[in-house]
Design a protein around this motif. Structure first.
Motif, PDB file in Angstrom:
ATOM      1  N   LEU A 240     -27.984  40.906 -17.238  1.00  0.00           N
ATOM      2  CA  LEU A 240     -27.903  39.749 -16.345  1.00  0.00           C
ATOM      3  C   LEU A 240     -28.494  38.503 -17.005  1.00  0.00           C
ATOM      4  CD1 LEU A 240     -27.246  38.515 -13.592  1.00  0.00           C
ATOM      5  CD2 LEU A 240     -29.450  39.381 -12.750  1.00  0.00           C
ATOM      6  N   SER A 241     -29.629  38.657 -17.660  1.00  0.00           N
ATOM      7  CA  SER A 241     -30.271  37.518 -18.338  1.00  0.00           C
ATOM      8  C   SER A 241     -29.368  36.932 -19.417  1.00  0.00           C
ATOM      9  CB  SER A 241     -31.601  37.949 -18.965  1.00  0.00           C
ATOM     10  OG  SER A 241     -32.535  38.290 -17.977  1.00  0.00           O
ATOM     11  N   ILE A 242     -28.729  37.809 -20.188  1.00  0.00           N
ATOM     12  CA  ILE A 242     -27.857  37.335 -21.270  1.00  0.00           C
ATOM     13  C   ILE A 242     -26.636  36.622 -20.701  1.00  0.00           C
ATOM     14  CG2 ILE A 242     -26.413  38.039 -23.215  1.00  0.00           C
ATOM     15  CD1 ILE A 242     -28.405  40.387 -23.624  1.00  0.00           C
ATOM     16  N   LEU A 243     -26.046  37.185 -19.652  1.00  0.00           N
ATOM     17  CA  LEU A 243     -24.891  36.537 -19.028  1.00  0.00           C
ATOM     18  C   LEU A 243     -25.257  35.158 -18.477  1.00  0.00           C
ATOM     19  CD1 LEU A 243     -23.279  39.640 -17.318  1.00  0.00           C
ATOM     20  CD2 LEU A 243     -22.120  38.128 -18.947  1.00  0.00           C
ATOM     21  N   LYS A 244     -26.466  35.037 -17.936  1.00  0.00           N
ATOM     22  CA  LYS A 244     -26.911  33.726 -17.442  1.00  0.00           C
ATOM     23  C   LYS A 244     -27.039  32.724 -18.590  1.00  0.00           C
ATOM     24  CE  LYS A 244     -29.389  35.189 -13.253  1.00  0.00           C
ATOM     25  NZ  LYS A 244     -30.729  35.353 -12.615  1.00  0.00           N
ATOM     26  N   VAL A 245     -27.545  33.186 -19.731  1.00  0.00           N
ATOM     27  CA  VAL A 245     -27.648  32.311 -20.904  1.00  0.00           C
ATOM     28  C   VAL A 245     -26.257  31.864 -21.351  1.00  0.00           C
ATOM     29  CG1 VAL A 245     -28.229  32.260 -23.368  1.00  0.00           C
ATOM     30  CG2 VAL A 245     -29.859  33.208 -21.730  1.00  0.00           C
ATOM     31  N   LEU A 246     -25.306  32.789 -21.376  1.00  0.00           N
ATOM     32  CA  LEU A 246     -23.934  32.457 -21.763  1.00  0.00           C
ATOM     33  C   LEU A 246     -23.304  31.481 -20.769  1.00  0.00           C
ATOM     34  CD1 LEU A 246     -22.713  36.036 -22.786  1.00  0.00           C
ATOM     35  CD2 LEU A 246     -22.938  34.086 -24.328  1.00  0.00           C
ATOM     36  N   HIS A 247     -23.510  31.761 -19.470  1.00  0.00           N
ATOM     37  CA  HIS A 247     -22.915  30.928 -18.420  1.00  0.00           C
ATOM     38  C   HIS A 247     -23.475  29.506 -18.474  1.00  0.00           C
ATOM     39  CE1 HIS A 247     -21.958  30.382 -13.871  1.00  0.00           C
ATOM     40  NE2 HIS A 247     -20.945  29.992 -14.622  1.00  0.00           N
ATOM     41  N   GLU A 248     -24.794  29.404 -18.609  1.00  0.00           N
ATOM     42  CA  GLU A 248     -25.436  28.091 -18.658  1.00  0.00           C
ATOM     43  C   GLU A 248     -25.144  27.372 -19.970  1.00  0.00           C
ATOM     44  OE1 GLU A 248     -29.535  28.959 -17.973  1.00  0.00           O
ATOM     45  OE2 GLU A 248     -29.178  29.736 -15.944  1.00  0.00           O
ATOM     46  N   GLY A 249     -25.123  28.151 -21.066  1.00  0.00           N
ATOM     47  CA  GLY A 249     -24.938  27.538 -22.388  1.00  0.00           C
ATOM     48  C   GLY A 249     -23.554  26.967 -22.600  1.00  0.00           C
ATOM     49  N   PHE A 250     -22.534  27.658 -22.095  1.00  0.00           N
ATOM     50  CA  PHE A 250     -21.155  27.203 -22.289  1.00  0.00           C
ATOM     51  C   PHE A 250     -20.592  26.471 -21.073  1.00  0.00           C
ATOM     52  CE2 PHE A 250     -21.212  30.830 -25.367  1.00  0.00           C
ATOM     53  CZ  PHE A 250     -20.950  30.095 -26.515  1.00  0.00           C
ATOM     54  N   GLY A 251     -21.194  26.681 -19.893  1.00  0.00           N
ATOM     55  CA  GLY A 251     -20.665  26.072 -18.684  1.00  0.00           C
ATOM     56  C   GLY A 251     -19.282  26.589 -18.329  1.00  0.00           C
ATOM     57  N   ASN A 252     -18.993  27.810 -18.751  1.00  0.00           N
ATOM     58  CA  ASN A 252     -17.663  28.393 -18.548  1.00  0.00           C
ATOM     59  C   ASN A 252     -17.752  29.490 -17.494  1.00  0.00           C
ATOM     60  OD1 ASN A 252     -15.192  29.830 -18.781  1.00  0.00           O
ATOM     61  ND2 ASN A 252     -14.963  29.141 -20.905  1.00  0.00           N
ATOM     62  N   PRO A 253     -16.956  29.418 -16.419  1.00  0.00           N
ATOM     63  CA  PRO A 253     -17.046  30.411 -15.341  1.00  0.00           C
ATOM     64  C   PRO A 253     -16.712  31.838 -15.770  1.00  0.00           C
ATOM     65  CG  PRO A 253     -15.131  28.990 -15.029  1.00  0.00           C
ATOM     66  CD  PRO A 253     -15.953  28.376 -16.111  1.00  0.00           C
ATOM     67  N   LYS A 254     -16.071  31.991 -16.931  1.00  0.00           N
ATOM     68  CA  LYS A 254     -15.726  33.356 -17.356  1.00  0.00           C
ATOM     69  C   LYS A 254     -16.973  34.185 -17.672  1.00  0.00           C
ATOM     70  CE  LYS A 254     -15.041  32.706 -22.379  1.00  0.00           C
ATOM     71  NZ  LYS A 254     -14.063  32.802 -23.486  1.00  0.00           N
ATOM     72  N   TYR A 255     -18.105  33.511 -17.862  1.00  0.00           N
ATOM     73  CA  TYR A 255     -19.351  34.226 -18.154  1.00  0.00           C
ATOM     74  C   TYR A 255     -20.198  34.462 -16.904  1.00  0.00           C
ATOM     75  CZ  TYR A 255     -18.289  33.056 -23.024  1.00  0.00           C
ATOM     76  OH  TYR A 255     -17.688  32.930 -24.260  1.00  0.00           O
ATOM     77  N   ALA A 256     -19.723  34.073 -15.728  1.00  0.00           N
ATOM     78  CA  ALA A 256     -20.509  34.227 -14.501  1.00  0.00           C
ATOM     79  C   ALA A 256     -20.763  35.705 -14.213  1.00  0.00           C
ATOM     80  CB  ALA A 256     -19.772  33.595 -13.323  1.00  0.00           C
ATOM     81  N   PRO A 257     -22.013  36.107 -14.008  1.00  0.00           N
ATOM     82  CA  PRO A 257     -22.319  37.519 -13.751  1.00  0.00           C
ATOM     83  C   PRO A 257     -21.644  38.026 -12.479  1.00  0.00           C
ATOM     84  CG  PRO A 257     -24.323  36.268 -14.204  1.00  0.00           C
ATOM     85  CD  PRO A 257     -23.220  35.267 -14.016  1.00  0.00           C
ATOM     86  N   CYS A 258     -21.162  39.251 -12.523  1.00  0.00           N
ATOM     87  CA  CYS A 258     -20.554  39.868 -11.342  1.00  0.00           C
ATOM     88  C   CYS A 258     -21.590  39.966 -10.223  1.00  0.00           C
ATOM     89  CB  CYS A 258     -20.034  41.263 -11.703  1.00  0.00           C
ATOM     90  SG  CYS A 258     -19.322  42.160 -10.316  1.00  0.00           S
ATOM     91  N   PRO A 259     -21.217  39.651  -8.981  1.00  0.00           N
ATOM     92  CA  PRO A 259     -22.165  39.755  -7.860  1.00  0.00           C
ATOM     93  C   PRO A 259     -22.778  41.149  -7.716  1.00  0.00           C
ATOM     94  CG  PRO A 259     -20.242  38.520  -7.182  1.00  0.00           C
ATOM     95  CD  PRO A 259     -19.934  39.066  -8.554  1.00  0.00           C
ATOM     96  N   LEU A 260     -22.039  42.193  -8.080  1.00  0.00           N
ATOM     97  CA  LEU A 260     -22.581  43.552  -8.005  1.00  0.00           C
ATOM     98  C   LEU A 260     -23.765  43.708  -8.962  1.00  0.00           C
ATOM     99  CD1 LEU A 260     -22.580  46.520  -7.132  1.00  0.00           C
ATOM    100  CD2 LEU A 260     -20.770  46.931  -8.835  1.00  0.00           C
ATOM    101  N   LEU A 261     -23.643  43.182 -10.162  1.00  0.00           N
ATOM    102  CA  LEU A 261     -24.744  43.242 -11.132  1.00  0.00           C
ATOM    103  C   LEU A 261     -25.960  42.497 -10.604  1.00  0.00           C
ATOM    104  CD1 LEU A 261     -25.911  43.869 -13.949  1.00  0.00           C
ATOM    105  CD2 LEU A 261     -24.798  41.772 -14.774  1.00  0.00           C
ATOM    106  N   VAL A 262     -25.744  41.324 -10.044  1.00  0.00           N
ATOM    107  CA  VAL A 262     -26.849  40.530  -9.490  1.00  0.00           C
ATOM    108  C   VAL A 262     -27.570  41.304  -8.394  1.00  0.00           C
ATOM    109  CG1 VAL A 262     -27.456  38.411  -8.254  1.00  0.00           C
ATOM    110  CG2 VAL A 262     -25.710  38.344 -10.051  1.00  0.00           C
ATOM    111  N   ASN A 263     -26.799  41.901  -7.483  1.00  0.00           N
ATOM    112  CA  ASN A 263     -27.402  42.655  -6.377  1.00  0.00           C
ATOM    113  C   ASN A 263     -28.180  43.864  -6.871  1.00  0.00           C
ATOM    114  OD1 ASN A 263     -26.532  40.946  -4.381  1.00  0.00           O
ATOM    115  ND2 ASN A 263     -24.792  42.200  -3.738  1.00  0.00           N
TER     116      ASN A 263
END
Length: 296
Positions: A240-263
């Motif tokens: 989850l932490s790595i996906l957040k870094v990817l999502h924030e770093g690229f600003g690309n929705p394809k890296y958004a963590p799955c809600p199941l993983l977050v939960n």
């Protein structure tokens, strides 16, 4: 380089200490509690015993490696003689920045400062020091004594000389170093984490079950371990932490963590480390079964 300091005695830290000590380097292993260091030394001893049983090293080699590891609960004495410091602390930006500020203060001016981070910017880490040209990434793979790859990450200011030294050092550790540039996730996790995330989405959307998804990837793609089981071994919180870094770093929705993983992470289901993630793990055993939460 003769003296290596390793910050953090968890899974990655004790593996890194093991490998350096096995290859003849004096190692200072540093953590905040003696209890954690004791646990790490027990793990290193077991892993060395396994190598002895497989005739990869001798009993004398094991004894010599253990004698080269010295433990510390304070940072300053642990790094004061270091030629290289390898930080393997929690994958949290604030913790790493604070550590590198202190490492810059306490370690010798000529020492190279490396991070085992799996996704956090080396350039950002280097920016809090007065020696950014001497800061570099050494991303070992888990389990460190077994996996040969080391991602060597150049920060924006990392010098050619330091990069060459770390590449050469990695070879001396019987590793295969690959030089990469400093962008979110580097290479390994930029490719791996979206695959894991997509596997979680496939489960979340009801495309298939845990075992079915992992079986397709193992038998169809010749992966030794399915992506959901691999996520459990990495740690779902780390994924989850790595996906957040990817999502924030690229600003690309394809890296958004799955809600199941977050939960799952919010609920404390982090994989092997918590005894349950997509699979349920039996303490002290290699056996696992699909978590009852995902059983049909």
């Amino acid at each position: 380089m003769k003296n290596i300091s390793v910050i953090g005695s968890g899974t990655m830290g004790n593996g890194i200490a093991h490998v350096f000590a096995q290859h003849g380097y004096e190692v200072s292993l540093i953590d905040i509690k003696q209890e954690l260091l004791g646990k790490a030394m027990t793990t290193i001893t077991k892993n060395l015993d396994r190598q002895v049983s497989k005739e990869l090293i001798s009993e004398e080699g094991k004894t010599a490696a253990l004698a080269r590891i010295h433990t510390f609960t304070e940072l300053e004495p642990g790094v004061k003689s270091a030629d290289l410091v390898v930080e393997a602390a929690t994958e949290t930006m604030e913790i790493k920045l604070d550590l590198f500020r202190q490492l810059d203060q306490y370690s010798p001016k000529e020492a190279i400062l490396a991070s085992n981070t799996s996704s956090i910017s080396i350039t950002r880490i280097a920016s809090v020091t007065h020696r950014p040209e001497q800061v570099i990434g050494m991303h070992f793979m888990n389990p460190v004594p077994v996996m040969r790859l080391v991602e060597v990450i150049r920060g924006y200011a990392t010098s050619d000389e330091v990069t060459d030294k770390i590449m050469e050092l990695s070879v001396k550790l019987s590793k295969d170093p690959v030089e990469v540039n400093d962008y979110p996730g580097f290479v390994a996790n930029r490719i791996l984490m979206p695959m894991i995330n997509e596997a979680i989405y496939s489960l979340y959307e009801g495309v298939a079950g845990v075992q079915e998804i992992d079986t397709v990837m193992k038998l169809g793609m010749a992966h030794p371990m399915g992506p959901l089981q691999l996520a459990d071994f990495i740690g779902l919180d780390v994924c989850l932490s790595i996906l957040k870094v990817l999502h924030e770093g690229f600003g690309n929705p394809k890296y958004a963590p799955c809600p199941l993983l977050v939960n799952m992470v919010q609920a404390g289901y982090k994989g092997v480390k918590s005894a349950e993630g997509f699979y349920k793990y039996i303490p002290g055993s290699k056996d696992s079964v699909v978590s009852p939460r995902f059983s049909k």
